[in-house]
Each structure stands twice: as structure tokens, then as C-alpha cells.
Design a protein around this motif. Structure first.
Motif, PDB file in Angstrom:
ATOM      1  N   GLU A  81       1.258  -1.458  -0.301  1.00 46.14           N
ATOM      2  CA  GLU A  81      -0.437   0.399  -0.530  1.00 46.14           C
ATOM      3  C   GLU A  81       1.016   1.373  -0.133  1.00 46.14           C
ATOM      4  N   GLY A  82       0.071   2.179  -0.031  1.00 44.53           N
ATOM      5  CA  GLY A  82       1.234   3.612  -0.709  1.00 44.53           C
ATOM      6  C   GLY A  82       0.173   4.779  -1.160  1.00 44.53           C
ATOM      7  N   ARG A  83       0.739   6.360  -1.346  1.00 42.22           N
ATOM      8  CA  ARG A  83       0.524   6.774  -2.191  1.00 42.22           C
ATOM      9  C   ARG A  83       0.565   6.911  -3.569  1.00 42.22           C
ATOM     10  N   ASP A  84      -0.244   7.131  -4.160  1.00 38.14           N
ATOM     11  CA  ASP A  84       0.516   7.550  -5.790  1.00 38.14           C
ATOM     12  C   ASP A  84       1.489   7.901  -6.014  1.00 38.14           C
ATOM     13  N   GLY A  85       2.656   7.298  -7.139  1.00 35.09           N
ATOM     14  CA  GLY A  85       3.801   7.676  -7.046  1.00 35.09           C
ATOM     15  C   GLY A  85       5.100   6.924  -6.185  1.00 35.09           C
ATOM     16  N   ALA A  86       4.432   6.379  -5.151  1.00 31.03           N
ATOM     17  CA  ALA A  86       5.174   5.868  -4.194  1.00 31.03           C
ATOM     18  C   ALA A  86       6.354   4.707  -4.355  1.00 31.03           C
TER      19      ALA A  86
ATOM     20  N   VAL B  61       1.339 -14.807  -2.487  1.00 31.74           N
ATOM     21  CA  VAL B  61       0.335 -13.984  -3.040  1.00 31.74           C
ATOM     22  C   VAL B  61       0.930 -12.594  -2.668  1.00 31.74           C
ATOM     23  N   ILE B  62       0.669 -11.505  -3.751  1.00 31.92           N
ATOM     24  CA  ILE B  62       1.632  -9.646  -3.226  1.00 31.92           C
ATOM     25  C   ILE B  62      -0.162  -8.882  -3.473  1.00 31.92           C
ATOM     26  N   PHE B  63      -0.122  -9.111  -2.991  1.00 34.17           N
ATOM     27  CA  PHE B  63      -1.546  -7.740  -3.535  1.00 34.17           C
ATOM     28  C   PHE B  63      -0.950  -6.054  -3.918  1.00 34.17           C
ATOM     29  N   ASP B  64      -1.161  -5.487  -5.148  1.00 36.37           N
ATOM     30  CA  ASP B  64      -0.896  -4.590  -5.296  1.00 36.37           C
ATOM     31  C   ASP B  64      -1.695  -3.531  -5.053  1.00 36.37           C
ATOM     32  N   ARG B  65      -2.101  -3.084  -4.285  1.00 40.16           N
ATOM     33  CA  ARG B  65      -3.384  -2.457  -2.892  1.00 40.16           C
ATOM     34  C   ARG B  65      -4.264  -3.728  -2.861  1.00 40.16           C
TER      35      ARG B  65
END
Length: 265
Positions: free
Chosen positions: A47-52, A102-106
């Protein structure tokens, strides 16, 4: 509060970065072999901000391992049917079976971040999520899965630079979504949402780890190193591979007019 994954002020040189990344990739292959051999189940949340830098870090994590073992999940906006379900329900089918990472991109934390800030859910739904998420994650951990949650943090100045770069770089224009533009002026709202999310969901069984991502090369090396340290993997002895003697010449190829592509380089 969430633990921080260190990030040095000056990032590594390209040569040092590639050297360190190669070492980490070798260890990730060992991790993959251990996961398959032992039937381990691993869930990694980004998780993180856009562009992180989530996408680049996930790519560094997965580029030398098997996509059949390391699966990346990046869900689109929910369908009408999914909107009618219990919120956390849509994520459960993507959880790992034995021998999978399993890797969740968000992830389910969309509800505590973008959905909350941009008005896609109401405060009652947010409060309900923040209450249920730790219970949901405890059930996941109690089922035998190892859960790692990473938040990539970036300064407003660096975020602005990266988002503007997406406008001008033809390789990155697809990364700049209308939601990125709408979210750009909501920095404080996202900060407040992040802090409340940490307060409610940073638990003993599923803590948050924060990675400072001002330097992309540094955050990738730091985060992959940290991830490997969190998993008690060991080297699994692999059988030695010996190629048999190749036999060539017993078959005459058909003289077929293949359409070869032009050799321009």
C-alpha cells in the motif's frame, strides 16, 4: 505504531544496485523453493500513496521467480455484484494455497484509503472496516499464512515529480489515471486516513512496516531484504542437473518458406 524500513539519504549507484539485487534475487529463488517444498502460504500487501513506487518494487520482487508461485493480484474497480457482497469477500478467493506467495498491489485497505478519501464509501463503512480488518487478518494468520503489510511512503515533492514525469514519458503515461489527478490535492486527507488506518490495524499478529521511498533503488533493496528477514526459509537442496548427450542430424527439416521478421538490429 508501524515499524520503518530504513532508507539511506543517498541511494546506491547503478552498479551497486544491480549487484545487491542479484544477491537478493538468488535468495528469493531459495525462498520460492522453500515455499514449494514446505507448502508455506505467504501474503504480501503493498500500500502507499500514488507514485510511491509500489509497482517497481513488486517488479523487483517477482522478476526472477515463477509467476506460478509468486502471484500478483491487482484488482480493478469492483463489479455491481461485488459491490453487493460483504466488502472483504472479494479478496478471499485470491488467498494462497500451500506453496504459494500472493502479492497484493493494493488490497482490502482501499477502503481505508482511496475509497474513504474520494467518497466511494461512507464513514460508517470505514469504521466497520477498521474494526473487522484486524479480525479478518487474525483469521488469515491463524489459518497458517504469513502476512506482511508494507506501506511505501514518499514526500509530496517527490510524488509530484513522479506524477508529472508520467505525463511526459511515453512509457509511463498508462500509470497516470484520472484518480491520480483527482487525488493529487488531497495530501492531508490521505495522511489523516493513513494515520487512522495504522492506529486501528497495526497489530501484533499483522504489523505494518513503512518503507521510505524517496530513492527507488534504495526502497527496493531495503524492502526485499526486510521481507526475506521476516520469513524463516532455509536452503532446500536441489538435485544436480546433468544434460544428456544431444543427438542432432537424424531428421531433415522441411524446406518451408517461413516468414521471418526483419533483422533491424
Amino acid at each position: 505504531m508501524a515499524d520503518a524500513v530504513a532508507n539511506p539519504t543517498a541511494g546506491p549507484s547503478r552498479k551497486e544496485y544491480e549487484k545487491q539485487l542479484e544477491t537478493l534475487h538468488i535468495e528469493l529463488v531459495k525462498l520460492q523453493q522453500w515455499v514449494v517444498a514446505t507448502g508455506a502460504k505467504v501474503v504480501v500487501v503493498f500500500e502507499g500513496r500514488d507514485g510511491a513506487g509500489k509497482g517497481g518494487t513488486i517488479k523487483a520482487l517477482t522478476e526472477r521467480v515463477s509467476p506460478r508461485v509468486f502471484r500478483v493480484v491487482a484488482l480493478p474497480a469492483p463489479s455491481e455484484r461485488e459491490l453487493s457482497q460483504m466488502y472483504l469477500q472479494r479478496y478471499i478467493p485470491y488467498f494462497p494455497a500451500a506453496g504459494e506467495v500472493v502479492i497484493f498491489d493494493r488490497s482490502w485497505y482501499n477502503r481505508a484509503g482511496v475509497e474513504r478519501v474520494m467518497g466511494f464509501c461512507d464513514e460508517k463503512q470505514v469504521r466497520n472496516f477498521l474494526t473487522l480488518a484486524p479480525i479478518f487478518e487474525r483469521l488469515l494468520v491463524n489459518s497458517g499464512a504469513l502476512l506482511l503489510k508494507y506501506w511505501l511512503e514518499v514526500s509530496p515533492q517527490e510524488q509530484e515529480r513522479r506524477l508529472k514525469n508520467r505525463i511526459n514519458d511515453g512509457r509511463k503515461t498508462w500509470k497516470l489515471s484520472p484518480m491520480d489527478v483527482k487525488s493529487y490535492n488531497r495530501w492531508d486527507d490521505y495522511t489523516r486516513a493513513r494515520d487512522e488506518m495504522f492506529e486501528a490495524t497495526d497489530t501484533e499478529w499483522a504489523p505494518w512496516f513503512v518503507a521510505r521511498s524517496e530513492n527507488k533503488k534504495s526502497v527496493r533493496l531495503n524492502l526485499l531484504t526486510h521481507l526475506l528477514e521476516q520469513i524463516p526459509y532455509r536452503t532446500i537442496k536441489q538435485p544436480k542437473v546433468k544434460f544428456p548427450k544431444r543427438k542432432i542430424g537424424g531428421y531433415k527439416a522441411i524446406d518451408y518458406p517461413f516468414k521471418y521478421i526483419a533483422e533491424r538490429f
